[in-house]
Design a protein around this motif. Structure first.
Motif, PDB file in Angstrom:
ATOM      1  N   LEU A 104      -9.169   5.728   0.120  1.00 33.80           N
ATOM      2  CA  LEU A 104      -8.900   4.119   0.165  1.00 33.80           C
ATOM      3  C   LEU A 104     -10.037   3.453   1.217  1.00 33.80           C
ATOM      4  CD1 LEU A 104      -5.206   3.119  -0.397  1.00 33.80           C
ATOM      5  CD2 LEU A 104      -7.201   3.233  -1.785  1.00 33.80           C
ATOM      6  N   SER A 163      -4.893   6.386  -5.997  1.00 30.77           N
ATOM      7  CA  SER A 163      -5.261   5.501  -6.461  1.00 30.77           C
ATOM      8  C   SER A 163      -3.913   4.884  -7.303  1.00 30.77           C
ATOM      9  CB  SER A 163      -6.007   6.023  -7.633  1.00 30.77           C
ATOM     10  OG  SER A 163      -6.930   6.612  -7.989  1.00 30.77           O
ATOM     11  N   GLU A 187      -5.154   2.451 -14.717  1.00 32.24           N
ATOM     12  CA  GLU A 187      -5.981   2.652 -13.667  1.00 32.24           C
ATOM     13  C   GLU A 187      -6.102   3.949 -12.991  1.00 32.24           C
ATOM     14  OE1 GLU A 187      -6.474   0.288 -11.655  1.00 32.24           O
ATOM     15  OE2 GLU A 187      -6.725  -1.225 -13.128  1.00 32.24           O
ATOM     16  N   ASP A 218      -0.744  -1.588  -4.983  1.00 28.53           N
ATOM     17  CA  ASP A 218      -0.623  -2.222  -3.564  1.00 28.53           C
ATOM     18  C   ASP A 218      -1.150  -3.877  -4.426  1.00 28.53           C
ATOM     19  OD1 ASP A 218       0.283  -1.107  -1.272  1.00 28.53           O
ATOM     20  OD2 ASP A 218      -2.011  -0.246  -0.990  1.00 28.53           O
ATOM     21  N   ASN A 219      -1.488  -3.510  -5.581  1.00 26.93           N
ATOM     22  CA  ASN A 219      -2.175  -5.042  -6.077  1.00 26.93           C
ATOM     23  C   ASN A 219      -1.538  -5.747  -6.901  1.00 26.93           C
ATOM     24  OD1 ASN A 219      -4.827  -5.382  -4.476  1.00 26.93           O
ATOM     25  ND2 ASN A 219      -5.266  -3.122  -4.875  1.00 26.93           N
ATOM     26  N   ASP A 220      -0.353  -3.974  -8.185  1.00 29.74           N
ATOM     27  CA  ASP A 220       0.265  -4.834  -8.524  1.00 29.74           C
ATOM     28  C   ASP A 220       1.253  -4.332  -8.407  1.00 29.74           C
ATOM     29  OD1 ASP A 220       1.200  -5.559 -11.201  1.00 29.74           O
ATOM     30  OD2 ASP A 220      -0.406  -5.010 -12.672  1.00 29.74           O
ATOM     31  N   PRO A 221       2.773  -4.692  -8.212  1.00 28.34           N
ATOM     32  CA  PRO A 221       3.641  -4.076  -7.715  1.00 28.34           C
ATOM     33  C   PRO A 221       4.512  -3.601  -9.376  1.00 28.34           C
ATOM     34  CG  PRO A 221       3.227  -6.307  -6.234  1.00 28.34           C
ATOM     35  CD  PRO A 221       2.552  -6.104  -8.011  1.00 28.34           C
ATOM     36  N   HIS A 254      -3.235   1.853  -4.073  1.00 28.53           N
ATOM     37  CA  HIS A 254      -3.996   1.238  -4.607  1.00 28.53           C
ATOM     38  C   HIS A 254      -3.338   0.059  -5.561  1.00 28.53           C
ATOM     39  CE1 HIS A 254      -6.908  -0.841  -6.466  1.00 28.53           C
ATOM     40  NE2 HIS A 254      -7.287  -1.864  -5.371  1.00 28.53           N
ATOM     41  N   LEU A 255      -2.796   0.666  -6.631  1.00 26.02           N
ATOM     42  CA  LEU A 255      -1.995   0.438  -7.459  1.00 26.02           C
ATOM     43  C   LEU A 255      -0.812  -0.348  -7.539  1.00 26.02           C
ATOM     44  CD1 LEU A 255      -2.516  -0.727 -11.010  1.00 26.02           C
ATOM     45  CD2 LEU A 255      -0.357   1.653 -11.529  1.00 26.02           C
ATOM     46  N   GLY A 261      -9.280  -0.626   1.756  1.00 27.75           N
ATOM     47  CA  GLY A 261      -7.957  -0.390   0.902  1.00 27.75           C
ATOM     48  C   GLY A 261      -8.725  -0.548   0.030  1.00 27.75           C
ATOM     49  N   GLU A 262      -9.758  -0.709  -0.858  1.00 27.92           N
ATOM     50  CA  GLU A 262     -10.172  -0.026  -2.180  1.00 27.92           C
ATOM     51  C   GLU A 262     -10.278   1.296  -2.476  1.00 27.92           C
ATOM     52  OE1 GLU A 262     -10.753  -1.846  -4.382  1.00 27.92           O
ATOM     53  OE2 GLU A 262      -9.838  -3.952  -2.938  1.00 27.92           O
ATOM     54  N   LYS A 290      -0.843  -0.267 -18.345  1.00 29.43           N
ATOM     55  CA  LYS A 290      -1.326  -0.725 -17.131  1.00 29.43           C
ATOM     56  C   LYS A 290      -1.871   0.577 -16.356  1.00 29.43           C
ATOM     57  CE  LYS A 290      -3.662  -3.019 -14.402  1.00 29.43           C
ATOM     58  NZ  LYS A 290      -3.393  -4.878 -12.912  1.00 29.43           N
TER      59      LYS A 290
END
Length: 165
Positions: free
Chosen positions: A50, A109, A128, A115-118, A112-113, A53-54, A124
């Motif tokens: 990351l 990965s 991802e 963190d952005n979509d709990p 990150h998933l 964060g990306e 999904k």
């Protein structure tokens, strides 16, 4: 070239050749060998870290491009007292590790998933994680692990904070 970045909360300053990849700098200069090199063409995702964060393919990114950035590698998942992160625990429990070569990139990965979509659904998660290739081809355990880790992380977030003495 002088490069300064933060890796897993630790500030690092390196003198690197301009064409040195971030993966090589992390592994050889920072001693963080958890970032694996698979295809070295950005296809397999084993080198995923990351950057601010990306997710980024460390094999395709030059270390100088990370100057001033905050980096998270798989070593950054480790908790206090060397506790495994809930994602790592779930990968163990749900047999998502398999041979383990792709695991660091999968974990980053997945982090990150989540963190952005709990609360991602299985579709999904599959979408991802499609940029990370497992040569053992056992994606079911990986999807199960990410789904379970999401539940675990939501439970931790829902717990009331301990009162300070």
């Amino acid at each position: 070239m002088d490069v300064t970045f933060t890796v897993n909360g630790d500030r690092m300053r390196l003198d690197v050749e301009p064409r040195r990849t971030l993966a090589d700098a992390l592994r050889e200069d920072c001693g963080l060998t958890g970032t694996h090199l698979g295809c070295e063409h950005g296809v397999c995702g084993a080198c995923t870290v990351l950057v601010d964060g990306e997710p980024a393919r460390a094999c395709l990114m030059f270390a100088v491009q990370a100057d001033g950035s905050s980096l998270t590698t798989v070593e950054g998942l480790e908790g206090q007292d060397s506790e495994l992160h809930p994602l790592q625990e779930a990968f163990v429990t749900h047999h998502g590790l398999q041979c383990g070569f792709c695991t660091p990139g999968m974990l980053m990965s997945a982090l990150h998933l989540l963190d952005n979509d709990p609360e991602p659904g299985r579709e999904k998660i599959r979408e991802e994680m499609s940029g990370n290739i497992c040569r053992c081809t056992g994606y079911q355990g990986i999807v199960d692990a990410i789904e379970a880790a999401g539940e675990s992380l939501r439970e931790v977030d829902a717990e009331p904070a301990e009162a300070s003495p």
